[in-house]
Design a protein around this motif. Sequence first.
Motif, short mmCIF file in Angstrom:
data_model
loop_
_atom_site.label_atom_id
_atom_site.label_comp_id
_atom_site.label_asym_id
_atom_site.label_seq_id
_atom_site.Cartn_x
_atom_site.Cartn_y
_atom_site.Cartn_z
N GLU A 12 6.47 86.84 -61.97
CA GLU A 12 7.65 87.45 -62.57
C GLU A 12 7.27 88.55 -63.54
O GLU A 12 7.92 89.61 -63.59
N ALA A 13 6.21 88.33 -64.30
CA ALA A 13 5.76 89.34 -65.26
C ALA A 13 5.28 90.60 -64.54
O ALA A 13 5.59 91.72 -64.95
N LEU A 14 4.52 90.44 -63.47
CA LEU A 14 4.07 91.62 -62.72
C LEU A 14 5.25 92.31 -62.05
O LEU A 14 5.32 93.54 -62.00
N VAL A 16 8.27 92.68 -63.08
CA VAL A 16 9.04 93.52 -64.01
C VAL A 16 8.19 94.57 -64.70
O VAL A 16 8.72 95.36 -65.49
N SER A 17 6.91 94.62 -64.40
CA SER A 17 6.04 95.62 -65.00
C SER A 17 6.28 96.98 -64.36
O SER A 17 7.01 97.11 -63.38
N ASP A 18 5.60 97.98 -64.91
CA ASP A 18 5.72 99.33 -64.35
C ASP A 18 4.72 99.59 -63.22
O ASP A 18 4.66 100.69 -62.68
N ALA A 33 -1.11 94.22 -66.90
CA ALA A 33 0.33 94.38 -66.68
C ALA A 33 1.06 93.06 -66.92
O ALA A 33 2.14 93.05 -67.53
N VAL A 34 0.50 91.96 -66.48
CA VAL A 34 1.10 90.64 -66.69
C VAL A 34 1.17 90.35 -68.19
O VAL A 34 2.22 89.97 -68.71
N SER A 37 3.83 92.55 -69.96
CA SER A 37 5.20 92.15 -69.63
C SER A 37 5.60 90.87 -70.35
O SER A 37 6.72 90.76 -70.86
N ARG A 40 6.15 91.71 -73.95
CA ARG A 40 7.34 92.54 -74.14
C ARG A 40 8.63 91.75 -73.95
O ARG A 40 9.56 91.88 -74.73
N HIS A 41 8.67 90.93 -72.90
CA HIS A 41 9.93 90.26 -72.53
C HIS A 41 9.92 88.75 -72.75
O HIS A 41 10.99 88.15 -72.76
N CYS A 46 11.29 87.78 -68.54
CA CYS A 46 10.80 88.25 -67.24
C CYS A 46 11.60 87.61 -66.11
O CYS A 46 12.02 88.30 -65.18
#
Length: 81
Positions: A12-14, A16-18, A33-34, A37, A40-41, A46
């Motif tokens: 889920e974290a990846l 929603v990443s960029d 990236a994980v 995210s 951040r969230h 996420c």
Amino acid sequence: MTPQLLEHVRAEALFVSDVQSSEALDTDRVRRAVMLSVRRHGPRGCAALVAHEFGEHPDTAVSRMGWVLDAIRQAYARAYA
């Protein structure tokens, strides 16, 4: 946290990443990236963003999640061994 639940959080974290599937990825990029995210969230944030994307864009979300799961399993292969 079970290994399966941890895999879900990472995916889920990846998701929603960029990070884009067109990028040449290595383990460090995926793990960074994980981590970003989740910071951040948060894990629940996420998950909420993933749910939103599946609701708004189910056609693209399904293929992105397939790519994400492959990337996560490769980046964390030792964790699942």
